[in-house]
Design a protein around this motif. Structure first.
Motif, PDB file in Angstrom:
ATOM      1  N   LEU A   1       0.834  -1.200   0.000  1.00 30.23           N
ATOM      2  CA  LEU A   1       0.000   0.000   0.000  1.00 30.23           C
ATOM      3  C   LEU A   1       0.872   1.254   0.000  1.00 30.23           C
ATOM      4  CD1 LEU A   1      -2.929   0.916   0.049  1.00 30.23           C
ATOM      5  CD2 LEU A   1      -2.842   0.791   2.545  1.00 30.23           C
ATOM      6  N   ALA A   2       1.906   1.265   0.825  1.00 31.20           N
ATOM      7  CA  ALA A   2       2.803   2.416   0.894  1.00 31.20           C
ATOM      8  C   ALA A   2       3.548   2.624  -0.420  1.00 31.20           C
ATOM      9  CB  ALA A   2       3.795   2.238   2.037  1.00 31.20           C
ATOM     10  N   ALA A   3       3.937   1.552  -1.065  1.00 26.74           N
ATOM     11  CA  ALA A   3       4.647   1.660  -2.342  1.00 26.74           C
ATOM     12  C   ALA A   3       3.723   2.152  -3.455  1.00 26.74           C
ATOM     13  CB  ALA A   3       5.241   0.309  -2.716  1.00 26.74           C
ATOM     14  N   PHE A   4       2.435   1.885  -3.334  1.00 29.18           N
ATOM     15  CA  PHE A   4       1.481   2.250  -4.371  1.00 29.18           C
ATOM     16  C   PHE A   4       1.113   3.732  -4.357  1.00 29.18           C
ATOM     17  CE2 PHE A   4      -2.928   2.662  -5.923  1.00 29.18           C
ATOM     18  CZ  PHE A   4      -2.752   2.192  -7.207  1.00 29.18           C
ATOM     19  N   VAL A   5       1.028   4.339  -3.181  1.00 22.21           N
ATOM     20  CA  VAL A   5       0.616   5.741  -3.065  1.00 22.21           C
ATOM     21  C   VAL A   5       1.858   6.623  -3.068  1.00 22.21           C
ATOM     22  CG1 VAL A   5      -0.640   7.443  -1.700  1.00 22.21           C
ATOM     23  CG2 VAL A   5      -1.423   5.075  -1.736  1.00 22.21           C
TER      24      VAL A   5
END
Length: 56
Positions: free
Chosen positions: A45-49
């Motif tokens: 999730l952190a890598a996506f946003v």
């Protein structure tokens, strides 16, 4: 909240303020949120946003 958390750091440095870039695929984001709810690992999730300099 993300920008507000940077205020203490800004008092000590002139580094830029960052914000989340919410111009992303909402369906993929929701899918990643559901996966996070299952395993509680925020890495994907952190890598996506992405984050960008405030105002860019």
């Amino acid at each position: 909240m993300f920008a507000a958390a940077q205020q203490a750091h800004l008092a000590l440095t002139e580094e830029p303020v960052w914000e989340y870039d919410w111009d992303l695929d909402k369906a993929d984001y929701i899918r990643l949120l559901r996966e996070y709810d299952r395993h509680r690992n925020p890495s994907d999730l952190a890598a996506f946003v992405p984050v960008v300099r405030l105002g860019e």
